[in-house]
Write a protein that holds these residues in place. Structure first.
Motif, PDB file in Angstrom:
ATOM      1  N   GLY A  20       0.938  -1.612  -0.351  1.00  0.00           N
ATOM      2  CA  GLY A  20      -0.302  -0.052  -0.315  1.00  0.00           C
ATOM      3  C   GLY A  20       0.897   1.683  -0.284  1.00  0.00           C
ATOM      4  N   PHE A  21       0.587   2.143  -0.574  1.00  0.00           N
ATOM      5  CA  PHE A  21       0.929   3.824  -0.595  1.00  0.00           C
ATOM      6  C   PHE A  21      -0.410   4.922  -0.742  1.00  0.00           C
ATOM      7  CE2 PHE A  21       2.839   0.658  -3.298  1.00  0.00           C
ATOM      8  CZ  PHE A  21       3.887   0.129  -2.712  1.00  0.00           C
ATOM      9  N   HIS A  22       0.562   5.850  -0.321  1.00  0.00           N
ATOM     10  CA  HIS A  22      -0.352   6.896  -0.454  1.00  0.00           C
ATOM     11  C   HIS A  22      -0.643   7.847  -1.309  1.00  0.00           C
ATOM     12  CE1 HIS A  22      -0.052   7.662   3.979  1.00  0.00           C
ATOM     13  NE2 HIS A  22       1.429   7.537   3.935  1.00  0.00           N
ATOM     14  N   THR A  23      -0.002   7.750  -2.399  1.00  0.00           N
ATOM     15  CA  THR A  23      -0.139   8.204  -4.154  1.00  0.00           C
ATOM     16  C   THR A  23      -0.056   7.209  -5.182  1.00  0.00           C
ATOM     17  OG1 THR A  23       1.955   9.066  -4.365  1.00  0.00           O
ATOM     18  CG2 THR A  23       0.797  10.261  -3.220  1.00  0.00           C
ATOM     19  N   GLU A  24      -0.749   7.408  -6.074  1.00  0.00           N
ATOM     20  CA  GLU A  24      -0.302   6.229  -7.131  1.00  0.00           C
ATOM     21  C   GLU A  24       0.974   6.611  -7.392  1.00  0.00           C
ATOM     22  OE1 GLU A  24      -0.582   3.691 -10.329  1.00  0.00           O
ATOM     23  OE2 GLU A  24      -1.937   3.778  -8.626  1.00  0.00           O
TER      24      GLU A  24
ATOM     25  N   ALA B 133       0.452  14.940   0.191  1.00  0.00           N
ATOM     26  CA  ALA B 133      -0.808  15.601   0.356  1.00  0.00           C
ATOM     27  C   ALA B 133      -1.384  16.185  -0.784  1.00  0.00           C
ATOM     28  CB  ALA B 133      -0.311  16.516   1.624  1.00  0.00           C
ATOM     29  N   ALA B 134       0.199  16.622  -1.544  1.00  0.00           N
ATOM     30  CA  ALA B 134      -0.391  17.560  -3.088  1.00  0.00           C
ATOM     31  C   ALA B 134      -1.269  16.826  -3.825  1.00  0.00           C
ATOM     32  CB  ALA B 134       0.734  17.713  -3.217  1.00  0.00           C
ATOM     33  N   VAL B 135      -1.321  15.801  -3.397  1.00  0.00           N
ATOM     34  CA  VAL B 135      -2.350  14.855  -4.473  1.00  0.00           C
ATOM     35  C   VAL B 135      -3.971  14.821  -4.410  1.00  0.00           C
ATOM     36  CG1 VAL B 135      -2.306  12.747  -5.643  1.00  0.00           C
ATOM     37  CG2 VAL B 135       0.339  13.429  -5.301  1.00  0.00           C
ATOM     38  N   GLU B 136      -3.950  14.786  -2.989  1.00  0.00           N
ATOM     39  CA  GLU B 136      -5.091  15.150  -2.366  1.00  0.00           C
ATOM     40  C   GLU B 136      -6.045  16.489  -2.676  1.00  0.00           C
ATOM     41  OE1 GLU B 136      -6.459  12.493   0.716  1.00  0.00           O
ATOM     42  OE2 GLU B 136      -4.613  12.545   1.315  1.00  0.00           O
ATOM     43  N   LEU B 137      -5.182  17.096  -2.177  1.00  0.00           N
ATOM     44  CA  LEU B 137      -4.805  18.674  -1.825  1.00  0.00           C
ATOM     45  C   LEU B 137      -5.207  19.976  -2.575  1.00  0.00           C
ATOM     46  CD1 LEU B 137      -3.223  19.380   1.321  1.00  0.00           C
ATOM     47  CD2 LEU B 137      -6.105  19.005   1.490  1.00  0.00           C
ATOM     48  N   GLY B 138      -4.241  19.367  -3.920  1.00  0.00           N
ATOM     49  CA  GLY B 138      -4.180  19.870  -5.065  1.00  0.00           C
ATOM     50  C   GLY B 138      -3.566  21.204  -4.791  1.00  0.00           C
TER      51      GLY B 138
ATOM     52  N   GLN C  55      10.625  15.545  -0.655  1.00  0.00           N
ATOM     53  CA  GLN C  55       9.831  14.480  -1.263  1.00  0.00           C
ATOM     54  C   GLN C  55       9.009  14.021  -0.109  1.00  0.00           C
ATOM     55  OE1 GLN C  55       8.952  11.934  -4.284  1.00  0.00           O
ATOM     56  NE2 GLN C  55      10.889  13.610  -4.861  1.00  0.00           N
ATOM     57  N   ASP C  56       7.723  13.355   0.264  1.00  0.00           N
ATOM     58  CA  ASP C  56       7.474  13.098   1.604  1.00  0.00           C
ATOM     59  C   ASP C  56       5.894  12.563   0.770  1.00  0.00           C
ATOM     60  OD1 ASP C  56       6.553  13.377   4.144  1.00  0.00           O
ATOM     61  OD2 ASP C  56       6.257  15.358   3.723  1.00  0.00           O
ATOM     62  N   GLY C  57       6.185  11.393   1.531  1.00  0.00           N
ATOM     63  CA  GLY C  57       4.948  10.133   1.561  1.00  0.00           C
ATOM     64  C   GLY C  57       3.483  11.033   1.629  1.00  0.00           C
ATOM     65  N   MET C  58       3.739  11.498   2.774  1.00  0.00           N
ATOM     66  CA  MET C  58       2.176  12.288   3.075  1.00  0.00           C
ATOM     67  C   MET C  58       2.208  13.665   3.443  1.00  0.00           C
ATOM     68  SD  MET C  58      -1.161  12.762   3.005  1.00  0.00           S
ATOM     69  CE  MET C  58      -1.735  11.069   1.748  1.00  0.00           C
ATOM     70  N   ASN C  59       2.477  13.256   4.743  1.00  0.00           N
ATOM     71  CA  ASN C  59       3.282  15.136   5.279  1.00  0.00           C
ATOM     72  C   ASN C  59       1.633  15.418   5.940  1.00  0.00           C
ATOM     73  OD1 ASN C  59       3.167  18.207   6.334  1.00  0.00           O
ATOM     74  ND2 ASN C  59       5.198  17.859   5.848  1.00  0.00           N
ATOM     75  N   LEU C  60       1.221  15.365   7.192  1.00  0.00           N
ATOM     76  CA  LEU C  60      -0.067  15.257   7.814  1.00  0.00           C
ATOM     77  C   LEU C  60       0.320  16.552   8.792  1.00  0.00           C
ATOM     78  CD1 LEU C  60      -0.447  11.652   9.744  1.00  0.00           C
ATOM     79  CD2 LEU C  60      -1.254  12.802   7.721  1.00  0.00           C
ATOM     80  N   THR C  61       1.527  17.662   8.351  1.00  0.00           N
ATOM     81  CA  THR C  61       1.771  18.320   9.469  1.00  0.00           C
ATOM     82  C   THR C  61       0.296  19.472   8.378  1.00  0.00           C
ATOM     83  OG1 THR C  61       3.463  18.298  10.142  1.00  0.00           O
ATOM     84  CG2 THR C  61       2.917  20.128   9.899  1.00  0.00           C
ATOM     85  N   ALA C  62       0.766  19.697   7.131  1.00  0.00           N
ATOM     86  CA  ALA C  62      -0.447  19.888   6.010  1.00  0.00           C
ATOM     87  C   ALA C  62      -1.939  20.055   6.736  1.00  0.00           C
ATOM     88  CB  ALA C  62      -0.168  19.564   4.723  1.00  0.00           C
ATOM     89  N   LYS C  63      -1.872  18.066   7.212  1.00  0.00           N
ATOM     90  CA  LYS C  63      -3.498  18.372   7.481  1.00  0.00           C
ATOM     91  C   LYS C  63      -4.026  19.222   8.921  1.00  0.00           C
ATOM     92  CE  LYS C  63      -3.451  14.641   4.217  1.00  0.00           C
ATOM     93  NZ  LYS C  63      -4.313  12.852   3.769  1.00  0.00           N
ATOM     94  N   GLU C  64      -2.910  18.533   9.462  1.00  0.00           N
ATOM     95  CA  GLU C  64      -3.285  19.002  10.578  1.00  0.00           C
ATOM     96  C   GLU C  64      -3.734  20.723  10.651  1.00  0.00           C
ATOM     97  OE1 GLU C  64      -0.033  18.148  13.654  1.00  0.00           O
ATOM     98  OE2 GLU C  64      -0.791  15.940  13.636  1.00  0.00           O
TER      99      GLU C  64
END
Length: 729
Positions: free
Chosen positions: A460-464, A653-658, A617-626
């Motif tokens: 499993g991965f955070h992005t395609e 996170a950029a993939v989700e937030l665009g 590079q960052d797998g997700m970055n939850l700081t941005a979401k917090e």
């Protein structure tokens, strides 16, 4: 303590001179508490012939047919339901032989009585991908040994799987068992958490497969004499083979004792028994800081997600590391979590985590392979830790259990588990980025890692994009794990509740606050941000005194030297830029090189006008979401209005937030500076639109729901790898 000797026959128990075999037989006769178990490729009829030999000790249990049969040694009846489980899905010999007739290199062993398997002679050049694929298409597994014997087995069958089933039925513990062998078809016996010995003269392929397992005893004696030496080394026999209090002189040059990690008895933090779900992550949920147990500072991330998932009813057990620092704790760990600890000494942990993980693998994950430094000794520690995790997982997993691994720190575990526990469904979630294949291939151990990762059932991965990099890295291998994209969210209600309790924060009149909260790591581009501040003030000197860049950047775990250069450069540049632009009591960079509590981090979010995330590079970055959750929780009319998120294009996170965020490229100094200037220039109305879009895209998925969905996804893929692939290693 009851003890069990599980031994192969040909070349092992039956090997050696008559005097050596007699000595072992007599020693075992004087120790009736040692239960003898045969684990052999022979069928029952052949084993009956062996038992006519007066030098062969009588077995209480028999694992026969390369693990397809489990037999009671007193009456020679099958041991069900263990044997029944091992033969699940067996299509029968007629169908197997019919399907494999098109392979002329296979020579069926007509003179061998076979039950629950089909055995062939096969030259090494006949072991092709086409042949193994045909076996797997039948729903079977296979074992190749001695460059001659090719056994087709039921999907669940192996010597190791049979032993696990038998041990589970009888309640045997790993530390009460010694496994002995000499051939590659014995490989599945090793790594189960039991004591282990390879007798002298063993098949080179077996020795190669176990080369990085220092806990396996390697006496300089062959056959029965090698087994006798191992029993003495464990203290199960004295010099004469009778009861003794000491371990004897040991099994010979080059041998090593079994480590405490896989054989330690269960304690209050290490629940016994078998579990249908085993989660493995190298970090525990609490660390001893010398005075007290401390949880992670952030309410989000891997550790809080796993903690919350188990607290909310996720069944199973969590296998984690226990370092010397935690073992020195003077207070019990204050948690009811089902933890199973793998003890690691300081030197092994340092080689594994500080060197191999952070200096060899981490730069490649960050697509910075030129920073990677390979150390053979550190890589040996990485193998050791992965082996100990695999053994602990195997010992704690029920038959057919689901295993959920986390991150690159356990990349070798899938291959180890596929060998010793082919019945398990194994998945791994990559919280970090997965690098493009050209970066991955730069690793000297890329082949070793690729072979292990190919044994996964699910990845499993955070992005395609990261999933595609993984598929590209494994392209051309005989099997490909199922891949899926499951971006991790945050505990939004908890963040919002804390933000509302804290309320709008007031700051001194020093202009806008640009915030970064990140651990010290070159991958977060801290030096590049300080350079961008310098560039921004150079191009727009009117901003002098009108904003402050607040960099909260705690140092890494003690012992990691990979970031020393980054820290030196960062602190030097901060001093230079502050000296250059200081005006009265104002300076552009406010540097906090320390950790903050979760409440303090929320306060920082509520103070900031801009959150600046610039990961290379960052797998997700939850700081941005917090940050989004905290700022969205406040009324829009508070002193600063909604905050602004500047986000690296290279963060998951950029993939989700665009483009709801202000996207920036940290590899471009000009872009970093220009996008920061744009963020500072946004009007209150533009800020409200910006934060409203971010809040909507953030969603409300709970991390506990994320964890549950992934466990279900791994279980759905449990049949993706139908058995052990010994011949591939």
């Amino acid at each position: 303590m009851s003890m069990s000797l599980i031994t192969d026959l040909d070349g092992t128990l039956l090997g050696g001179t008559p005097d050596e075999r007699r000595r072992l037989r007599d020693a075992l006769a004087r120790r009736p508490e040692i239960t003898v178990v045969f684990a052999t490729g022979r069928g029952l009829a052949s084993i009956r012939d062996v038992l006519r030999d007066p030098l062969v000790p009588r077995p209480r249990w028999i694992i026969a047919d390369v693990g397809a049969s489990v037999i009671d040694g007193t009456d020679f009846t099958p041991v069900d339901p263990v044997q029944e489980h091992l033969r699940t899905g067996w299509p029968g010999p007629e169908r197997v032989r019919a399907a494999l007739r098109r392979f002329p290199a296979l020579a069926y062993q007509h003179g061998v009585v076979q039950d629950g398997r089909c055995s062939y002679h096969l030259a090494p050049d006949g072991l092709t991908d086409e042949l193994t694929a045909a076996v797997e298409a039948l729903g079977c597994t296979w074992v190749y040994s001695a460059d001659r014997y090719f056994d087709v087995l039921p999907r669940e069958a192996s010597k190791g799987g049979a032993l696990l089933g038998l041990a589970g039925k009888l309640g045997w513990k790993p530390e009460e068992m010694l496994v002995a062998g000499d051939s590659l078809n014995d490989l599945s016996l090793y790594g189960l958490g039991a004591h282990a010995v390879v007798v002298a003269g063993a098949e080179p392929a077996l020795l190669a497969a176990l080369a990085e397992q220092p806990s396996v005893l390697r006496p300089d004696r062959a056959g029965a004499a090698g087994i006798h030496a191992a029993l003495r080394a464990l203290g199960w026999l004295d010099d004469d083979g009778g009861p003794g209090s000491g371990p004897g002189p040991g099994p010979g040059p080059g041998s090593l004792p079994s480590p405490a990690a896989p054989t330690a008895p269960a304690g209050p933090d290490d629940p016994g028994g078998r579990h249908s779900l085993v989660v493995a992550y190298h970090r525990p949920p609490l660390h001893w800081n010398g005075d007290s147990w401390q949880p992670p500072s952030s309410p989000n991330g891997i550790l809080p997600t796993l903690t919350n998932a188990f607290a909310h009813g996720l069944p199973g057990i969590w296998v984690t590391a226990q370092t010397d620092r935690d073992r020195q704790a003077t207070l019990p760990r204050p948690t009811e979590l089902p933890l199973s600890a793998v003890p690691l000494d300081t030197a092994t942990w340092s080689g594994y985590f500080h060197r191999a993980c952070k200096e060899t693998l981490w730069p490649v994950l960050m697509s910075e392979p030129q920073r990677s430094a390979f150390d053979a000794r550190a890589w040996a520690d990485y193998r050791t830790v992965n082996t100990r995790f695999a053994r602990r997982i195997a010992a704690r997993a029920a038959p057919g259990a689901t295993v959920w691994l986390h991150d690159y720190n356990l990349w070798l575990v899938p291959g180890l588990l596929r060998t010793i526990r082919p019945d398990l469904a194994v998945g791994l979630f990559h919280h970090t980025p997965f690098p493009p294949p050209e970066a991955f291939d730069a690793l000297p151990v890329a082949g070793e890692l690729r072979s292990s990762l190919a044994q996964l059932d699910w990845a499993g991965f955070h992005t395609e994009q990261f999933a595609e990099h993984f598929r590209q890295a494994l392209a051309g291998l005989p099997a490909m794990p199922h891949t899926a994209v499951h971006p991790l969210g945050i505990d939004r209600p908890a963040i919002e509740s804390l933000a509302r309790r804290r309320g709008p924060r007031r700051v001194p009149a020093t202009g806008r606050v640009v915030l970064s909260v990140e651990r010290l790591d070159y991958a977060k581009a801290p030096v590049q941000k300080v350079d961008a501040v310098d560039l921004l003030l150079t191009h727009r000197p009117r901003l002098r005194g009108r904003f402050t860049f607040r960099l909260v950047c705690p140092p890494p775990e003690p012992g990691i030297t990979a970031y020393d250069t980054t820290r030196d450069r960062l602190e030097r540049r901060i001093a230079e830029v502050n000296a250059k632009w200081r005006q009265g009591r104002w300076q552009p960079v406010d540097y906090l090189p320390r950790s903050l509590s979760s409440t303090q981090v929320i306060d920082e979010y509520l103070t900031a006008d801009v959150l600046w995330v610039t990961s290379l590079q960052d797998g997700m970055n939850l700081t941005a979401k917090e940050f989004i959750a905290a700022r969205s929780a406040l009324p829009h009319d508070h002193h600063a209005g909604p905050g602004v998120l500047v986000l690296s294009r290279h963060a998951g996170a950029a993939v989700e937030l665009g483009d709801a965020a202000l996207l920036t490229d940290p590899h471009s100094p000009g872009d970093l500076s220009a996008v920061l200037a744009r963020a500072l220039d946004l009007s209150p109305a533009e800020r409200r639109v910006h934060m409203h879009r971010l809040s909507r895209l953030l969603g409300h998925q709970r991390p506990t729901d994320w964890a549950t969905r992934i466990v279900q996804a791994i279980r759905k893929r449990e049949k993706a790898h139908p058995g052990t692939r010994v011949g591939l290693f």
